[in-house]
Write an enzyme that holds these catalytic residues in place. Sequence first.
Site, PDB file in Angstrom:
ATOM      1  N   ALA A  18       0.832  -1.202   0.000  1.00  0.00           N
ATOM      2  CA  ALA A  18       0.000   0.000   0.000  1.00  0.00           C
ATOM      3  C   ALA A  18       0.867   1.253   0.000  1.00  0.00           C
ATOM      4  CB  ALA A  18      -0.941  -0.006   1.198  1.00  0.00           C
ATOM      5  N   SER A  71       2.922   8.096  -8.414  1.00  0.00           N
ATOM      6  CA  SER A  71       4.340   7.908  -8.674  1.00  0.00           C
ATOM      7  C   SER A  71       5.214   8.833  -7.827  1.00  0.00           C
ATOM      8  CB  SER A  71       4.625   8.156 -10.160  1.00  0.00           C
ATOM      9  OG  SER A  71       3.940   7.209 -10.955  1.00  0.00           O
ATOM     10  N   ILE A 115      -5.015  -0.197  -4.533  1.00  0.00           N
ATOM     11  CA  ILE A 115      -4.100  -1.146  -3.895  1.00  0.00           C
ATOM     12  C   ILE A 115      -4.489  -2.564  -4.298  1.00  0.00           C
ATOM     13  CG2 ILE A 115      -3.155  -1.960  -1.722  1.00  0.00           C
ATOM     14  CD1 ILE A 115      -2.564   1.021  -2.466  1.00  0.00           C
ATOM     15  N   GLN A 119       1.657  -8.477 -47.445  1.00  0.00           N
ATOM     16  CA  GLN A 119       2.885  -7.836 -46.959  1.00  0.00           C
ATOM     17  C   GLN A 119       2.636  -7.005 -45.713  1.00  0.00           C
ATOM     18  OE1 GLN A 119       4.948  -4.444 -49.031  1.00  0.00           O
ATOM     19  NE2 GLN A 119       6.476  -6.020 -49.417  1.00  0.00           N
ATOM     20  N   GLN A 174      -5.813  -6.291 -34.226  1.00  0.00           N
ATOM     21  CA  GLN A 174      -6.070  -5.779 -35.570  1.00  0.00           C
ATOM     22  C   GLN A 174      -6.016  -6.897 -36.609  1.00  0.00           C
ATOM     23  OE1 GLN A 174      -6.936  -2.713 -35.564  1.00  0.00           O
ATOM     24  NE2 GLN A 174      -7.185  -2.262 -37.741  1.00  0.00           N
ATOM     25  N   ILE A 175      -5.083  -7.816 -36.460  1.00  0.00           N
ATOM     26  CA  ILE A 175      -4.958  -8.935 -37.407  1.00  0.00           C
ATOM     27  C   ILE A 175      -6.145  -9.886 -37.279  1.00  0.00           C
ATOM     28  CG2 ILE A 175      -3.591 -11.022 -37.868  1.00  0.00           C
ATOM     29  CD1 ILE A 175      -1.085  -9.295 -37.282  1.00  0.00           C
ATOM     30  N   GLY A 212      -9.192  -9.047 -36.187  1.00  0.00           N
ATOM     31  CA  GLY A 212     -10.455  -8.402 -36.506  1.00  0.00           C
ATOM     32  C   GLY A 212     -11.456  -8.536 -35.380  1.00  0.00           C
ATOM     33  N   GLU A 229       3.645   0.590 -10.466  1.00  0.00           N
ATOM     34  CA  GLU A 229       5.065   0.480 -10.120  1.00  0.00           C
ATOM     35  C   GLU A 229       5.914   1.492 -10.900  1.00  0.00           C
ATOM     36  OE1 GLU A 229       6.713  -3.453  -9.507  1.00  0.00           O
ATOM     37  OE2 GLU A 229       4.684  -4.272  -9.313  1.00  0.00           O
TER      38      GLU A 229
END
Length: 400
Positions: free
Chosen positions: A137, A145, A174, A298, A356-357, A359, A383
Amino acid sequence: MAQPHAQPHPAPQPFALDPGLQRWCAELRALAARRLRPLAEAGEPGRVNRPLLAALGAPGDDGEPGLLAQVFPAAGPVSALTLCLLRESLARECTEAETALALQGLGAYPVVQAGTSGQRERWLPEVRAGRAVAAFALTEPEAGSDAAALRLAAEPDGGPGPRRWRLTGEKKWISNAPEADFVTVFARTTPVADSRGAGARGVTAFLVPADRPGLTGEPLTMLSPHPIGTLRFDGVPVTAADVLGEVDGGFRTAMATLNLFRPSVGAFAVGMAQAALDAALDHAGRREAFGGPLADLQSVAHTLAETATRVEAARLLVYAAASAYDAGAPDVARRAAMAKLLATETAQAAVDAAVQIHGARALEAGHLLEHLYREVRAPRIYEGATEVQRSIIARELYRR
Protein backbone atom coordinates in the site's frame (compact mmCIF):
# COMPACT_ATOMS: atom_id res chain seq x y z
CA MET A 1 8.74 -29.37 -10.73
CA ALA A 2 12.51 -29.12 -10.77
CA GLN A 3 13.92 -25.73 -9.83
CA PRO A 4 15.88 -23.96 -12.55
CA HIS A 5 19.34 -24.42 -11.03
CA ALA A 6 20.86 -25.54 -7.77
CA GLN A 7 22.62 -22.19 -7.30
CA PRO A 8 20.52 -19.29 -5.97
CA HIS A 9 21.25 -16.93 -8.86
CA PRO A 10 20.85 -18.62 -12.27
CA ALA A 11 22.39 -16.59 -15.08
CA PRO A 12 21.61 -16.70 -18.78
CA GLN A 13 24.17 -17.16 -21.51
CA PRO A 14 24.94 -13.81 -23.20
CA PHE A 15 21.95 -13.83 -25.55
CA ALA A 16 19.94 -16.95 -24.68
CA LEU A 17 18.80 -19.05 -21.77
CA ASP A 18 20.66 -22.30 -21.26
CA PRO A 19 18.79 -25.57 -22.00
CA GLY A 20 18.00 -26.19 -18.34
CA LEU A 21 16.26 -22.84 -17.95
CA GLN A 22 14.42 -23.33 -21.24
CA ARG A 23 13.07 -26.68 -20.01
CA TRP A 24 12.04 -25.13 -16.70
CA CYS A 25 10.12 -22.38 -18.49
CA ALA A 26 8.36 -24.96 -20.67
CA GLU A 27 7.38 -26.90 -17.53
CA LEU A 28 6.00 -23.72 -15.98
CA ARG A 29 3.88 -23.01 -19.06
CA ALA A 30 2.54 -26.57 -19.04
CA LEU A 31 1.72 -26.34 -15.33
CA ALA A 32 -0.08 -23.04 -15.85
CA ALA A 33 -2.19 -24.44 -18.69
CA ARG A 34 -2.97 -27.74 -16.94
CA ARG A 35 -3.51 -26.82 -13.27
CA LEU A 36 -3.67 -23.07 -12.83
CA ARG A 37 -5.81 -21.86 -15.71
CA PRO A 38 -8.89 -23.92 -14.68
CA LEU A 39 -8.68 -22.47 -11.16
CA ALA A 40 -8.30 -18.96 -12.58
CA GLU A 41 -11.31 -19.39 -14.85
CA ALA A 42 -13.41 -20.56 -11.91
CA GLY A 43 -12.56 -17.45 -9.88
CA GLU A 44 -14.53 -14.23 -9.65
CA PRO A 45 -12.98 -11.24 -11.44
CA GLY A 46 -11.89 -8.55 -9.02
CA ARG A 47 -11.69 -10.92 -6.03
CA VAL A 48 -8.74 -12.71 -4.45
CA ASN A 49 -8.71 -16.26 -5.78
CA ARG A 50 -7.64 -18.27 -2.72
CA PRO A 51 -7.82 -21.71 -4.41
CA LEU A 52 -5.44 -20.37 -7.07
CA LEU A 53 -3.09 -19.05 -4.38
CA ALA A 54 -3.18 -22.41 -2.63
CA ALA A 55 -2.19 -24.11 -5.90
CA LEU A 56 0.68 -21.65 -6.33
CA GLY A 57 1.85 -22.57 -2.84
CA ALA A 58 1.39 -26.33 -3.17
CA PRO A 59 4.51 -28.51 -3.70
CA GLY A 60 4.96 -30.00 -7.13
CA ASP A 61 4.05 -33.58 -8.00
CA ASP A 62 7.73 -34.48 -7.67
CA GLY A 63 7.94 -32.96 -4.19
CA GLU A 64 9.78 -29.84 -5.35
CA PRO A 65 8.86 -26.52 -3.67
CA GLY A 66 5.76 -24.74 -4.88
CA LEU A 67 5.97 -21.68 -7.09
CA LEU A 68 5.51 -19.26 -4.19
CA ALA A 69 8.30 -21.02 -2.31
CA GLN A 70 10.52 -20.28 -5.30
CA VAL A 71 9.63 -16.59 -5.02
CA PHE A 72 10.48 -16.77 -1.29
CA PRO A 73 13.34 -19.30 -1.07
CA ALA A 74 14.53 -20.24 2.39
CA ALA A 75 18.13 -19.45 1.41
CA GLY A 76 17.44 -15.74 0.91
CA PRO A 77 15.96 -13.29 -1.59
CA VAL A 78 14.87 -14.64 -4.96
CA SER A 79 17.09 -14.23 -7.99
CA ALA A 80 15.67 -11.44 -10.15
CA LEU A 81 16.12 -13.64 -13.22
CA THR A 82 14.20 -16.50 -11.59
CA LEU A 83 11.40 -14.07 -10.77
CA CYS A 84 11.35 -12.79 -14.35
CA LEU A 85 11.22 -16.28 -15.84
CA LEU A 86 8.42 -17.28 -13.48
CA ARG A 87 6.35 -14.24 -14.41
CA GLU A 88 6.98 -14.43 -18.16
CA SER A 89 6.22 -18.15 -18.34
CA LEU A 90 3.02 -17.96 -16.31
CA ALA A 91 1.81 -14.87 -18.20
CA ARG A 92 1.97 -16.71 -21.52
CA GLU A 93 -0.62 -19.23 -20.30
CA CYS A 94 -2.51 -17.69 -17.37
CA THR A 95 -2.24 -14.01 -16.51
CA GLU A 96 -4.34 -14.47 -13.37
CA ALA A 97 -1.84 -16.97 -11.95
CA GLU A 98 1.05 -14.68 -12.84
CA THR A 99 -0.57 -11.70 -11.17
CA ALA A 100 -1.54 -13.62 -8.02
CA LEU A 101 2.07 -14.79 -7.64
CA ALA A 102 3.50 -11.33 -8.32
CA LEU A 103 1.20 -9.59 -5.86
CA GLN A 104 2.28 -11.97 -3.10
CA GLY A 105 5.85 -11.03 -3.89
CA LEU A 106 5.25 -7.30 -4.02
CA GLY A 107 3.30 -7.23 -0.77
CA ALA A 108 5.61 -9.49 1.21
CA TYR A 109 9.10 -8.64 -0.10
CA PRO A 110 9.43 -5.64 2.23
CA VAL A 111 9.13 -8.23 5.02
CA VAL A 112 11.91 -10.30 3.41
CA GLN A 113 14.18 -7.30 2.96
CA ALA A 114 13.47 -5.23 6.06
CA GLY A 115 11.37 -7.28 8.46
CA THR A 116 12.37 -8.51 11.90
CA SER A 117 12.84 -12.20 12.56
CA GLY A 118 9.46 -12.23 14.31
CA GLN A 119 7.70 -10.61 11.37
CA ARG A 120 9.30 -13.06 8.95
CA GLU A 121 8.48 -16.10 11.07
CA ARG A 122 4.86 -14.99 11.48
CA TRP A 123 4.02 -14.20 7.86
CA LEU A 124 6.42 -15.65 5.31
CA PRO A 125 5.53 -19.36 5.82
CA GLU A 126 1.86 -18.43 5.33
CA VAL A 127 2.65 -16.45 2.18
CA ARG A 128 4.79 -19.28 0.76
CA ALA A 129 1.93 -21.73 1.30
CA GLY A 130 -0.62 -19.46 -0.35
CA ARG A 131 -2.63 -19.13 2.87
CA ALA A 132 -1.94 -15.46 3.69
CA VAL A 133 -2.65 -12.74 1.14
CA ALA A 134 -0.25 -9.77 1.05
CA ALA A 135 -0.72 -6.20 -0.21
CA PHE A 136 1.66 -3.31 -0.94
CA ALA A 137 0.00 0.00 0.00
CA LEU A 138 1.96 2.94 -1.38
CA THR A 139 -0.45 4.78 -3.70
CA GLU A 140 -2.89 7.40 -2.43
CA PRO A 141 -5.64 9.39 -4.18
CA GLU A 142 -3.26 12.37 -4.55
CA ALA A 143 0.09 10.56 -4.48
CA GLY A 144 0.92 7.94 -7.08
CA SER A 145 4.34 7.91 -8.67
CA ASP A 146 5.40 10.87 -6.48
CA ALA A 147 6.03 8.95 -3.28
CA ALA A 148 7.34 12.07 -1.56
CA ALA A 149 3.78 13.46 -1.69
CA LEU A 150 2.34 10.76 0.60
CA ARG A 151 -0.14 12.10 3.14
CA LEU A 152 -1.24 9.03 5.13
CA ALA A 153 -0.29 10.24 8.60
CA ALA A 154 1.41 8.21 11.31
CA GLU A 155 0.65 10.44 14.28
CA PRO A 156 2.54 9.82 17.55
CA ASP A 157 0.42 8.11 20.19
CA GLY A 158 2.07 8.90 23.49
CA GLY A 159 2.19 6.67 26.47
CA PRO A 160 4.51 4.29 28.31
CA GLY A 161 6.24 1.42 26.57
CA PRO A 162 7.31 1.07 22.95
CA ARG A 163 6.90 3.90 20.49
CA ARG A 164 3.35 4.07 19.10
CA TRP A 165 1.50 5.77 16.24
CA ARG A 166 -2.02 6.07 14.84
CA LEU A 167 -2.44 5.76 11.06
CA THR A 168 -5.00 8.11 9.56
CA GLY A 169 -5.75 8.55 5.87
CA GLU A 170 -6.48 6.58 2.73
CA LYS A 171 -4.70 4.35 0.24
CA LYS A 172 -6.24 3.77 -3.18
CA TRP A 173 -5.74 1.43 -6.14
CA ILE A 174 -4.10 -1.15 -3.89
CA SER A 175 -3.86 -4.63 -5.37
CA ASN A 176 -5.41 -7.37 -3.20
CA ALA A 177 -7.28 -4.74 -1.14
CA PRO A 178 -9.44 -4.99 0.84
CA GLU A 179 -9.12 -8.80 1.11
CA ALA A 180 -5.43 -9.01 2.04
CA ASP A 181 -4.52 -10.60 5.36
CA PHE A 182 -1.72 -8.10 5.96
CA VAL A 183 -0.58 -4.90 4.30
CA THR A 184 2.80 -3.23 3.89
CA VAL A 185 1.75 0.39 4.50
CA PHE A 186 3.86 3.46 3.81
CA ALA A 187 2.94 6.37 6.08
CA ARG A 188 4.36 9.79 6.88
CA THR A 189 6.02 9.83 10.31
CA THR A 190 7.74 13.20 9.74
CA PRO A 191 5.44 15.86 8.25
CA VAL A 192 7.05 17.78 5.40
CA ALA A 193 6.49 21.06 7.27
CA ASP A 194 8.50 19.79 10.26
CA SER A 195 11.68 19.18 8.33
CA ARG A 196 12.77 21.17 5.33
CA GLY A 197 12.65 18.90 2.31
CA ALA A 198 11.68 15.83 4.37
CA GLY A 199 9.74 14.48 1.40
CA ALA A 200 10.34 10.79 0.95
CA ARG A 201 12.77 10.73 3.91
CA GLY A 202 9.88 11.22 6.31
CA VAL A 203 8.05 8.02 5.28
CA THR A 204 8.01 4.81 7.34
CA ALA A 205 6.94 1.29 6.30
CA PHE A 206 4.63 -0.62 8.64
CA LEU A 207 3.40 -4.21 8.55
CA VAL A 208 -0.31 -3.95 9.40
CA PRO A 209 -2.47 -7.07 9.89
CA ALA A 210 -5.92 -6.73 8.35
CA ASP A 211 -7.71 -7.21 11.67
CA ARG A 212 -6.34 -4.03 13.24
CA PRO A 213 -9.16 -1.80 14.56
CA GLY A 214 -9.90 1.17 12.33
CA LEU A 215 -8.74 -0.50 9.09
CA THR A 216 -11.51 -0.82 6.50
CA GLY A 217 -11.72 -0.88 2.72
CA GLU A 218 -13.77 -1.57 -0.34
CA PRO A 219 -13.13 -3.13 -3.76
CA LEU A 220 -12.89 -1.06 -6.93
CA THR A 221 -14.17 -2.13 -10.34
CA MET A 222 -11.27 -1.62 -12.72
CA LEU A 223 -10.41 -2.34 -16.36
CA SER A 224 -7.82 -4.88 -15.23
CA PRO A 225 -9.58 -7.91 -13.70
CA HIS A 226 -7.26 -8.55 -10.75
CA PRO A 227 -8.39 -7.60 -7.21
CA ILE A 228 -7.82 -3.94 -6.38
CA GLY A 229 -9.39 -1.60 -3.88
CA THR A 230 -9.26 1.20 -1.33
CA LEU A 231 -7.99 1.06 2.25
CA ARG A 232 -9.08 3.54 4.92
CA PHE A 233 -7.17 4.10 8.15
CA ASP A 234 -9.14 5.62 11.01
CA GLY A 235 -6.62 5.86 13.82
CA VAL A 236 -5.21 2.37 13.18
CA PRO A 237 -2.77 1.58 16.03
CA VAL A 238 0.80 0.53 15.20
CA THR A 239 3.92 0.24 17.33
CA ALA A 240 7.66 -0.03 16.88
CA ALA A 241 7.16 -3.80 16.52
CA ASP A 242 5.25 -3.16 13.28
CA VAL A 243 7.96 -1.04 11.62
CA LEU A 244 9.68 -2.55 8.58
CA GLY A 245 13.25 -1.30 8.56
CA GLU A 246 13.85 2.07 10.19
CA VAL A 247 11.56 4.91 11.17
CA ASP A 248 11.62 7.51 8.36
CA GLY A 249 13.43 4.94 6.18
CA GLY A 250 10.37 3.51 4.44
CA PHE A 251 11.20 5.02 1.07
CA ARG A 252 14.36 2.90 0.92
CA THR A 253 12.26 -0.16 1.75
CA ALA A 254 9.82 0.66 -1.05
CA MET A 255 12.56 1.29 -3.61
CA ALA A 256 14.43 -1.91 -2.69
CA THR A 257 11.26 -3.87 -3.47
CA LEU A 258 10.45 -1.93 -6.64
CA ASN A 259 13.99 -2.26 -8.04
CA LEU A 260 13.60 -6.05 -7.74
CA PHE A 261 10.09 -6.14 -9.19
CA ARG A 262 10.33 -3.59 -12.01
CA PRO A 263 12.25 -5.88 -14.38
CA SER A 264 9.75 -8.63 -13.59
CA VAL A 265 6.85 -6.32 -14.52
CA GLY A 266 8.65 -6.17 -17.86
CA ALA A 267 8.77 -9.97 -17.87
CA PHE A 268 5.01 -10.11 -17.27
CA ALA A 269 4.57 -7.77 -20.23
CA VAL A 270 6.86 -9.88 -22.41
CA GLY A 271 4.80 -12.96 -21.57
CA MET A 272 1.59 -11.22 -22.61
CA ALA A 273 3.25 -9.86 -25.76
CA GLN A 274 4.48 -13.34 -26.72
CA ALA A 275 1.02 -14.82 -26.15
CA ALA A 276 -0.48 -12.16 -28.41
CA LEU A 277 2.18 -12.71 -31.07
CA ASP A 278 1.66 -16.49 -30.97
CA ALA A 279 -2.08 -15.99 -31.44
CA ALA A 280 -1.52 -13.59 -34.33
CA LEU A 281 0.92 -15.94 -36.06
CA ASP A 282 -1.49 -18.85 -35.76
CA HIS A 283 -4.46 -16.84 -37.01
CA ALA A 284 -2.60 -15.19 -39.90
CA GLY A 285 -1.30 -18.57 -41.05
CA ARG A 286 -4.78 -20.15 -41.13
CA ARG A 287 -7.15 -17.32 -42.05
CA GLU A 288 -7.89 -17.13 -45.78
CA ALA A 289 -8.43 -13.68 -47.30
CA PHE A 290 -7.91 -12.21 -50.77
CA GLY A 291 -7.02 -15.56 -52.25
CA GLY A 292 -4.54 -16.81 -49.65
CA PRO A 293 -3.56 -16.78 -45.97
CA LEU A 294 -3.37 -13.42 -44.24
CA ALA A 295 0.32 -14.01 -43.62
CA ASP A 296 0.95 -13.66 -47.37
CA LEU A 297 -0.18 -10.03 -47.28
CA GLN A 298 2.88 -7.84 -46.96
CA SER A 299 1.23 -5.47 -44.50
CA VAL A 300 0.41 -8.37 -42.15
CA ALA A 301 3.79 -10.06 -42.60
CA HIS A 302 5.64 -6.84 -41.83
CA THR A 303 3.50 -6.21 -38.75
CA LEU A 304 4.31 -9.69 -37.47
CA ALA A 305 8.02 -9.23 -38.18
CA GLU A 306 8.13 -5.86 -36.43
CA THR A 307 6.22 -7.20 -33.45
CA ALA A 308 8.46 -10.25 -33.11
CA THR A 309 11.57 -8.06 -33.23
CA ARG A 310 10.28 -5.70 -30.55
CA VAL A 311 9.20 -8.56 -28.28
CA GLU A 312 12.63 -10.19 -28.53
CA ALA A 313 14.36 -6.87 -27.83
CA ALA A 314 12.18 -6.32 -24.76
CA ARG A 315 12.87 -9.86 -23.53
CA LEU A 316 16.64 -9.38 -23.80
CA LEU A 317 16.49 -6.04 -22.00
CA VAL A 318 14.47 -7.64 -19.18
CA TYR A 319 16.97 -10.49 -18.84
CA ALA A 320 19.86 -8.01 -18.85
CA ALA A 321 18.24 -5.90 -16.12
CA ALA A 322 17.54 -8.98 -13.99
CA SER A 323 21.11 -10.24 -14.43
CA ALA A 324 22.45 -6.80 -13.46
CA TYR A 325 20.33 -6.86 -10.29
CA ASP A 326 21.61 -10.34 -9.39
CA ALA A 327 25.21 -9.24 -10.00
CA GLY A 328 24.81 -6.18 -7.77
CA ALA A 329 25.53 -3.79 -10.62
CA PRO A 330 25.54 -0.08 -9.73
CA ASP A 331 23.17 0.89 -12.56
CA VAL A 332 20.21 -1.30 -11.59
CA ALA A 333 17.79 1.64 -11.35
CA ARG A 334 18.47 2.66 -14.95
CA ARG A 335 18.35 -0.87 -16.30
CA ALA A 336 15.16 -1.74 -14.41
CA ALA A 337 13.47 1.42 -15.68
CA MET A 338 14.54 0.70 -19.26
CA ALA A 339 13.27 -2.87 -19.04
CA LYS A 340 9.87 -1.88 -17.66
CA LEU A 341 9.52 0.99 -20.12
CA LEU A 342 10.32 -0.96 -23.28
CA ALA A 343 8.53 -4.16 -22.29
CA THR A 344 5.24 -2.60 -21.21
CA GLU A 345 5.05 -0.28 -24.23
CA THR A 346 5.94 -3.20 -26.51
CA ALA A 347 3.27 -5.41 -24.97
CA GLN A 348 0.60 -2.78 -25.56
CA ALA A 349 1.65 -2.52 -29.20
CA ALA A 350 1.85 -6.29 -29.64
CA VAL A 351 -1.63 -6.92 -28.25
CA ASP A 352 -3.07 -4.10 -30.32
CA ALA A 353 -1.45 -5.47 -33.50
CA ALA A 354 -2.77 -8.98 -32.75
CA VAL A 355 -6.29 -7.62 -32.25
CA GLN A 356 -6.07 -5.78 -35.57
CA ILE A 357 -4.96 -8.93 -37.41
CA HIS A 358 -7.76 -10.98 -35.87
CA GLY A 359 -10.45 -8.40 -36.51
CA ALA A 360 -13.82 -8.39 -34.74
CA ARG A 361 -13.49 -11.90 -33.30
CA ALA A 362 -10.72 -10.66 -30.98
CA LEU A 363 -13.17 -8.27 -29.33
CA GLU A 364 -15.61 -10.98 -28.28
CA ALA A 365 -15.85 -11.50 -24.52
CA GLY A 366 -13.80 -14.51 -23.51
CA HIS A 367 -11.36 -14.34 -26.42
CA LEU A 368 -7.69 -14.51 -25.38
CA LEU A 369 -6.94 -11.15 -27.00
CA GLU A 370 -9.96 -9.47 -25.44
CA HIS A 371 -8.59 -10.63 -22.08
CA LEU A 372 -5.05 -9.50 -22.88
CA TYR A 373 -6.30 -6.15 -24.14
CA ARG A 374 -7.75 -5.46 -20.68
CA GLU A 375 -4.74 -6.85 -18.82
CA VAL A 376 -2.00 -5.12 -20.81
CA ARG A 377 -2.94 -1.53 -20.05
CA ALA A 378 -2.33 -1.39 -16.30
CA PRO A 379 1.41 -2.29 -16.27
CA ARG A 380 2.18 0.96 -18.10
CA ILE A 381 0.95 2.77 -14.97
CA TYR A 382 1.66 0.74 -11.84
CA GLU A 383 5.07 0.48 -10.12
CA GLY A 384 6.03 3.72 -11.84
CA ALA A 385 4.25 4.98 -14.95
CA THR A 386 5.96 5.06 -18.33
CA GLU A 387 6.71 8.76 -17.91
CA VAL A 388 8.31 8.12 -14.52
CA GLN A 389 10.53 5.44 -16.03
CA ARG A 390 11.72 7.92 -18.66
CA SER A 391 12.50 10.44 -15.91
CA ILE A 392 14.47 7.83 -13.97
CA ILE A 393 16.47 6.89 -17.06
CA ALA A 394 17.27 10.52 -17.87
CA ARG A 395 18.31 11.25 -14.28
CA GLU A 396 20.57 8.19 -14.21
CA LEU A 397 22.16 9.15 -17.54
CA TYR A 398 23.18 12.52 -16.12
CA ARG A 399 24.36 10.91 -12.90
CA ARG A 400 26.80 8.82 -14.94
